[in-house]
Design a protein around this motif. Structure first.
Motif, short mmCIF file in Angstrom:
data_model
loop_
_atom_site.label_atom_id
_atom_site.label_comp_id
_atom_site.label_asym_id
_atom_site.label_seq_id
_atom_site.Cartn_x
_atom_site.Cartn_y
_atom_site.Cartn_z
N ALA A 65 0.83 -1.21 0.00
CA ALA A 65 0.00 0.00 0.00
C ALA A 65 0.86 1.26 0.00
CB ALA A 65 -0.92 -0.01 1.21
N TYR A 66 1.95 1.25 0.77
CA TYR A 66 2.83 2.42 0.82
C TYR A 66 3.49 2.66 -0.54
CZ TYR A 66 6.90 5.28 2.01
OH TYR A 66 7.87 6.26 2.03
N SER A 67 3.96 1.59 -1.18
CA SER A 67 4.60 1.73 -2.50
C SER A 67 3.63 2.28 -3.53
CB SER A 67 5.16 0.37 -2.95
OG SER A 67 6.12 -0.11 -2.03
N LYS A 68 2.38 1.81 -3.48
CA LYS A 68 1.39 2.30 -4.42
C LYS A 68 1.04 3.77 -4.15
CE LYS A 68 -0.74 -2.20 -5.28
NZ LYS A 68 -1.88 -3.09 -5.00
N ALA A 69 0.93 4.13 -2.88
CA ALA A 69 0.57 5.50 -2.55
C ALA A 69 1.64 6.50 -2.98
CB ALA A 69 0.33 5.63 -1.04
N ARG A 70 2.87 6.05 -3.12
CA ARG A 70 3.94 6.94 -3.57
C ARG A 70 3.88 7.19 -5.07
NH1 ARG A 70 9.66 4.95 -1.56
NH2 ARG A 70 10.18 6.92 -2.61
N ASN A 71 3.13 6.35 -5.79
CA ASN A 71 3.02 6.49 -7.25
C ASN A 71 1.92 7.51 -7.58
OD1 ASN A 71 2.49 6.13 -10.03
ND2 ASN A 71 3.24 4.03 -9.94
N PRO A 72 2.22 8.55 -8.36
CA PRO A 72 1.20 9.56 -8.68
C PRO A 72 -0.02 8.97 -9.39
CG PRO A 72 3.39 10.36 -9.24
CD PRO A 72 3.55 8.92 -8.90
N ALA A 73 0.19 7.94 -10.20
CA ALA A 73 -0.95 7.35 -10.91
C ALA A 73 -1.95 6.74 -9.94
CB ALA A 73 -0.45 6.28 -11.90
N TRP A 74 -1.46 6.14 -8.84
CA TRP A 74 -2.36 5.61 -7.83
C TRP A 74 -3.05 6.73 -7.07
CZ3 TRP A 74 -4.19 0.84 -6.82
CH2 TRP A 74 -3.55 -0.24 -7.44
N TRP A 114 -8.55 3.94 -4.81
CA TRP A 114 -8.29 4.18 -3.40
C TRP A 114 -8.85 3.07 -2.53
CZ3 TRP A 114 -5.05 7.23 -0.91
CH2 TRP A 114 -4.47 8.29 -1.62
N SER A 115 -9.87 2.38 -3.02
CA SER A 115 -10.40 1.22 -2.27
C SER A 115 -9.35 0.13 -2.15
CB SER A 115 -11.66 0.67 -2.96
OG SER A 115 -12.69 1.63 -2.96
N VAL A 116 -8.55 -0.05 -3.20
CA VAL A 116 -7.48 -1.05 -3.15
C VAL A 116 -6.50 -0.71 -2.03
CG1 VAL A 116 -5.51 -2.02 -4.41
CG2 VAL A 116 -7.70 -1.66 -5.58
N LEU A 117 -6.10 0.55 -1.95
CA LEU A 117 -5.15 0.97 -0.92
C LEU A 117 -5.74 0.80 0.48
CD1 LEU A 117 -3.76 4.24 -2.57
CD2 LEU A 117 -2.76 1.96 -2.60
N ILE A 118 -7.01 1.18 0.64
CA ILE A 118 -7.65 1.06 1.96
C ILE A 118 -7.77 -0.40 2.38
CG2 ILE A 118 -9.82 1.44 3.20
CD1 ILE A 118 -10.17 3.98 1.49
N ILE A 119 -8.13 -1.27 1.43
CA ILE A 119 -8.25 -2.70 1.74
C ILE A 119 -6.90 -3.27 2.16
CG2 ILE A 119 -8.64 -4.97 0.70
CD1 ILE A 119 -10.90 -3.66 -0.92
N GLU A 120 -5.85 -2.92 1.44
CA GLU A 120 -4.53 -3.45 1.78
C GLU A 120 -4.05 -2.95 3.14
OE1 GLU A 120 -2.69 -4.16 -2.70
OE2 GLU A 120 -2.22 -2.31 -1.61
N VAL A 121 -4.30 -1.69 3.45
CA VAL A 121 -3.94 -1.17 4.77
C VAL A 121 -4.76 -1.87 5.86
CG1 VAL A 121 -3.99 0.86 6.26
CG2 VAL A 121 -3.16 1.06 3.92
N GLY A 122 -6.03 -2.10 5.58
CA GLY A 122 -6.88 -2.77 6.56
C GLY A 122 -6.45 -4.20 6.84
#
Length: 220
Positions: A65-74, A114-122
Motif C-alpha cells: 500500500a505504501y509503495s502504491k501511494a507513492r506512485n502519482p498514478a495511484w 483508493w479502495s485497493v489501498l484502503i483494503i490493503e492497509v486494513g
C-alpha cells in the motif's frame, strides 16, 4: 506462459514458517482431534512462528500500500484504467470493454483505486489485532483476491494470498491447547446441567399440579 507474480516466493516463506507449527503435532491429519496438548517447547515455538507469519503478512500488505501511494498514478486514481488495458495483466477479452467503460468515469476510477489501498492497509493492520478482526480481514482478502483473479488472471497469486491470510488469521495462544478430553469434560458438564434443569422443572410441575388439586378439593 507463467507470469512471475511473487506468489511463489511468499509461499516458500510461509511454508518455512509452518514447519515449527506442525512438527510438534502428533496427529496423522489435521482433521483429527488433539488427544494431548503440545509440549511447552513446541507450543512456544509454534506460537512464535505464527506471530512471525502475522508480521510477515502485515509487512506484505502495508509495504504494498505504501509503495502504491507513492506512485502519482495511484494517488490520482488513474492506475486501474492503465492496468486493465495492459496486454499481460489486463482484464480478459470478454470483459475488457465493459471494465474500460466503467473506469472511464473519473470518480469511479478514483473510488476503486483508493479502495485497493484502503483494503490493503486494513488487511495489514488487522494482523496486529485480535482473532475476530483477523477473521473479518480474511473474508475481505478472499473477496479482494477473487476480483484480482478474475480481472488480472493471477490465479496462483490470488489463491496463495487467500491461504496465507487465512493461516495468519487463526486463533493461537501460547497457553495450553484445548484437547478432546477437555471437550468431553465440557460436554459432560453441559449434559449434567441440562439434567439438573430438567429435574427442577419436573419438580416445579409436580408442585404446581399438587397445589392445583388441593385448591380444587377446597372449592369442592
Amino acid at each position: 506462459m507463467t507470469i512471475a507474480d511473487g506468489g511463489a516466493a511468499i509461499a516458500v516463506i510461509v511454508s518455512g514458517l509452518l514447519i515449527p507449527q506442525c512438527l510438534g503435532d502428533t496427529r496423522l491429519t489435521h482433521w483429527a482431534c488433539t488427544d494431548a496438548p503440545l509440549a511447552p517447547a513446541w507450543r512456544g515455538s509454534a506460537y512464535a512462528a505464527h506471530l512471525v507469519l502475522r508480521i510477515q503478512v502485515a509487512i506484505i500488505y502495508l509495504d504494498t500500500a505504501y509503495s502504491k501511494a507513492r506512485n502519482p498514478a495511484w494517488r490520482h486514481g488513474q492506475v486501474l484504467r492503465i492496468i486493465m488495458q495492459d496486454p499481460q495483466f489486463g482484464a480478459p477479452d470478454p470483459i475488457r470493454i465493459a471494465v474500460s467503460r466503467l473506469l472511464n468515469h473519473d470518480w469511479l476510477g478514483s473510488v476503486l483505486t483508493w479502495s485497493v489501498l484502503i483494503i490493503e492497509v486494513g488487511i495489514g493492520s488487522s494482523m496486529f489485532c485480535v482473532a475476530i478482526y483477523r477473521r473479518y480481514a480474511t473474508v475481505i482478502a478472499v473477496a479482494f483476491h477473487l476480483f484480482i483473479m478474475i480481472l488480472m488472471g493471477l490465479f496462483g497469486f490470488a489463491l496463495i494470498m487467500m491461504a496465507v491470510v487465512a493461516l495468519a488469521s487463526l486463533n493461537t495462544s501460547p497457553r495450553k491447547a484445548v484437547t478432546s478430553a477437555d471437550r468431553d469434560q465440557s460436554l459432560r458438564s453441559v449434559i449434567r446441567l441440562r439434567l439438573r434443569l430438567r429435574g427442577l422443572l419436573q419438580s416445579a410441575d409436580r408442585s404446581h399440579g399438587t397445589g392445583s388439586s388441593r385448591t380444587a378439593d377446597v372449592d369442592a
